[in-house]
Design an enzyme around this catalytic site. Structure first.
Site, short mmCIF file in Angstrom:
data_model
loop_
_atom_site.label_atom_id
_atom_site.label_comp_id
_atom_site.label_asym_id
_atom_site.label_seq_id
_atom_site.Cartn_x
_atom_site.Cartn_y
_atom_site.Cartn_z
N GLU A 64 -7.06 -7.61 -0.59
CA GLU A 64 -7.41 -7.59 0.83
C GLU A 64 -8.81 -7.03 0.99
O GLU A 64 -9.16 -6.04 0.33
CB GLU A 64 -6.51 -6.62 1.62
CG GLU A 64 -5.09 -7.04 1.81
CD GLU A 64 -4.33 -5.98 2.64
OE1 GLU A 64 -4.96 -5.27 3.45
OE2 GLU A 64 -3.12 -5.86 2.41
N GLU A 74 0.80 -1.23 0.00
CA GLU A 74 0.00 0.00 0.00
C GLU A 74 0.84 1.29 0.00
O GLU A 74 0.80 2.07 0.95
CB GLU A 74 -0.97 0.01 1.18
CG GLU A 74 -2.03 -1.06 1.07
CD GLU A 74 -3.02 -1.04 2.22
OE1 GLU A 74 -2.72 -0.44 3.26
OE2 GLU A 74 -4.09 -1.65 2.07
C1 GLA Z 1 -4.22 -2.62 5.13
C2 GLA Z 1 -2.88 -3.32 5.20
C3 GLA Z 1 -2.89 -4.57 6.01
C4 GLA Z 1 -3.72 -4.40 7.25
C5 GLA Z 1 -5.11 -4.01 6.83
C6 GLA Z 1 -6.07 -3.93 7.99
O1 GLA Z 1 -4.96 -2.93 4.05
O2 GLA Z 1 -2.36 -3.61 3.94
O3 GLA Z 1 -1.57 -4.88 6.36
O4 GLA Z 1 -3.17 -3.42 8.05
O5 GLA Z 1 -5.05 -2.74 6.24
O6 GLA Z 1 -7.34 -3.53 7.58
#
Ligand code: GLA
Length: 668
Positions: A304, A145
């Site tokens: 995710e 991210e």
């Molecule tokens: C982000 C991160 C993950 C985790 C999630 C939790 O998407 O990439 O590592 O912290 O948030 O929602």
């Protein structure tokens, strides 16, 4: 991807090895096909500078491979180890206020730090050399991210890099001074070394400087992504390289994903449902549509999301039974090649121990686990949709750079909100059961012509070229709908010469003589003979029609008697303009007419909040129906087909139970 992806972030380094064996057994039970491994493992694999220990990672990757589970292997460059910062404290990023962020969390990175760049390249190379040809590795996951939580660093190293970036962009100081409008408030630069990042200033900082800093910061991070990607391409030929995006106006505003999407082999996205939001499924669909759009319509992957509550939200509200599957399959309907989660097993320690997971703290005797197993089976039954593409009806213009510019200080009203308007117009299209692609305003008119209707919800920054594209789109027969405070400034945040909206005056057939921002809670009414009266708030304008016809006029407020909503016939098409902030009914009333202009028939037969989306490919068309309501619903079907989740034949209509999802392979 060989199969639809199902799985999540897997962090076995947090657990003793005996748990790993239970993990893979449970993964098999749930039909997991791929997990993301190693995102935070730098400290494990390189405990001291230059000293690698791959023992545990070897065993994890091997175990997954032996169990037929693909590995989305991460470069761990989002969290350099503590030893790195001890040796290179200058690699910690500095805030705009001049405060240095410290180690102890994650993502504390100055993307311009040479020490960071070298260390990240080294560990990426070491991983590529060791696992580049490992048969378990199905995808590479670079970093994590980019853009959150910190993108812009204001340290001296970044300042020097910014100056280099500016020299490349502007070549001469005269060009920079002109672009930034530095004659205003006496900011003219006579030497490149005088230029600094837009640090905290006593009052509003030069907006063009701030906009360029955001662009520069994105380019710095992108250069770091490219460096890692190129190493992996060299050492792991044929394996796709991605980095997980956060394409959602709600969740990340710092990255221009139009630019980034061109750099990855497959677009992947993280999306977290805003649990508290009313009708949160609408924004989920918007994020999925925007993700597919940055991917150019190609299949992408949801890397995710959450099985239930999300601990970084103000309240970690648990999903209702069936909601996780609905969320997952909504992403799939809109182009995702699977559904992955953060994370596989809930952590016992650390900042995210109250985040939901596929294996919750409650273990396998739990609703979440039972739904995880069921979703795995459902995705297994949908295998044949792989490679098909979501079919869109209309387009919405979206540009991150315009959003950044609009959010800077001292706009004519603090209630102007790009994101809010984009969400409102998207919701109005959703409620008409129209599937939307997003388009960059720089898109070639020949491509825009694929869409009968194009909505521009908020495009404060509109380049001259983008204005010309939109004009060509309308002249060629398109129906354009533009909302207020669009077309105002160029790429340097300078007002286009002449009356507003400079870049869109011609296509809209009007000028704006004066902005009329409304007081807090003030409302205006707009009326038209034979049409419903509509209510607006936040914003009004003194509009002068210059070719456009007035459809709705202000009946009260500061622009009373003047045009409020206009229509301009131009060439073979039509351009609508909406000069106030209409509520849901108002947007729908305008859309009803614009859709008629565009030849889009109403879909009144489809029940409210039952989402119907199609994916189509060489071998067939698949209809997804997702019922977000608490009542059973019926969706009319043209012809017949086979429902893939239950296997039954359906004809004439499709019954979709309350909260349920149905996917039909249509005959023929
Ligand atoms: C982000 C991160 C993950 C985790 C999630 C939790 O998407 O990439 O590592 O912290 O948030 O929602």
């Amino acid at each position: 991807m060989v199969r639809l992806a199902y799985g999540g972030d897997y962090n076995p380094e947090q657990w003793p090895e005996e748990v790993w064996h239970e993990d893979v057994a449970l993964m098999r039970e749930a039909g997991v096909t791929m997990v993301s491994v190693g995102i935070f493992s730098w400290a494990m694999i390189e405990p001291r500078e230059g000293e690698y220990d791959f023992g545990r990672l070897d065993r994890i990757v091997g175990l997954l491979h032996d169990n037929g589970i693909g590995v989305d292997l991460a470069t761990p460059t989002v969290v350099p180890p503590a030893w790195f910062y001890r040796a290179h404290p200058e690699a910690l990023p500095v805030s705009r206020e001049g405060v240095r962020w410290e180690f102890g969390s994650r993502g504390a990175i100055c993307h311009n730090s040479p020490a960071y760049q070298e260390a990240a390249a080294r560990v990426t190379r070491a991983l590529g050399e060791r696992y580049g040809k490992h048969p378990a590795v199905t995808m590479w996951h670079v970093h994590n991210e980019y853009g959150v939580p910190v993108l812009e660093c204001y340290c001296e190293t970044s300042a020097a890099a910014f100056r280099r970036w500016l020299r490349e962009r502007y070549t001469t100081l005269d060009a920079l001074n002109a672009a930034w409008g530095t004659a205003f408030w006496g900011q003219t630069y006579h030497d490149w070394e005088e230029i600094a990042p837009p640090r905290l200033t006593p009052t509003v900082c030069n907006p063009a400087q701030r906009l360029d800093y955001r662009r520069f910061a994105g380019d710095s991070a992108l250069a770091n992504f490219r460096r890692e990607r190129d190493i992996l391409h060299e050492l792991s030929p044929g394996v796709p390289v991605t980095t997980n995006f956060m394409v959602s106006p709600t969740q990340c505003d710092t990255i221009d994903y139009w630019a980034w999407a061109r750099e990855v082999d497959i677009v992947t996205n993280d999306h977290y449902l805003v649990a508290e939001e009313d009708r949160n499924h609408v924004n989920l669909s918007m994020a999925a549509d925007l993700t597919r759009s940055v991917a150019g319509g190609a299949p992408w992957l949801l890397l995710e999301h959450s099985t239930s509550g999300v601990n970084w939200q103000p309240r970690g509200i648990a999903k209702r039974p069936g909601e996780m599957a609905r969320n997952s399959l909504a992403h799939v309907a809109r182009g995702s090649e699977g559904a992955m989660f953060f994370q596989w097993r809930a952590s016992r320690a650390g900042a995210e121990k109250f985040h939901s997971a596929m294996v919750p703290h409650a273990g396998t005797d739990s609703r979440v686990w039972r739904e995880v197993v069921e979703l795995g089976a459902h995705l297994g039954a949908l295998e044949e949709i792989r490679g098909t593409r979501t079919v869109a009806d209309v387009a919405v213009a979206w540009d991150w750079q315009s959003w950044w510019a609009q959010k800077l200080e001292w706009r004519p009203s603090e209630d102007l909100d790009t994101r809010e308007r984009a969400e409102a117009w998207y919701a109005a299209l959703f409620d008409r059961h129209l599937t939307a692609d997003f388009v960059h305003p720089g898109t070639d008119p020949a491509r825009l012509a694929e869409y009968p209707l194009l909505v521009v919800p908020a495009l404060y920054l509109t380049t001259k070229a983008a204005g010309e594209n939109l004009r060509a789109y309308v002249e060629g027969g398109g129906t354009l709908v533009v909302s207020y405070f669009s077309g105002i400034v160029d790429e340097h945040d300078a007002v286009h010469p002449g009356p507003h909206p400079g870049a869109l005056r011609d296509v809209l057939g009007l000028t704006v003589e004066e902005f009329q921002p409304l007081r807090k809670d003030q409302k205006v009414t707009v009326g038209a003979a034979g049409r419903p009266a509509l209510e607006g708030d936040v914003w009004a304008e003194t509009v002068v029609a210059r070719g456009a016809e007035t459809v709705w006029s202000y009946t009260d407020g500061p622009a009373a008697g003047g045009p409020a909503v206009t229509r301009h016939r131009l060439g073979r098409g039509t351009a609508w303009y909406v000069s106030t902030r209409l509520g849901r009914d108002g947007l729908d009333a305008v859309l009803a007419e614009a859709c008629a202009d565009a030849g889009l028939a109403p879909r009144d037969e489809l029940p409210h909040d039952v989402e119907v989306v199609r994916r189509s490919g060489e071998h067939g068309t698949y209809l997804f129906a997702l019922n977000h309501t608490g009542a059973d619903a019926k969706v009319p079907l043209e012809g017949a087909g086979t429902e893939l989740l239950g296997g039954e034949r359906v004809a004439g209509h499709l019954a979709v139970p309350a909260g349920g999802v149905r996917v039909v392979r249509l005959d023929g």
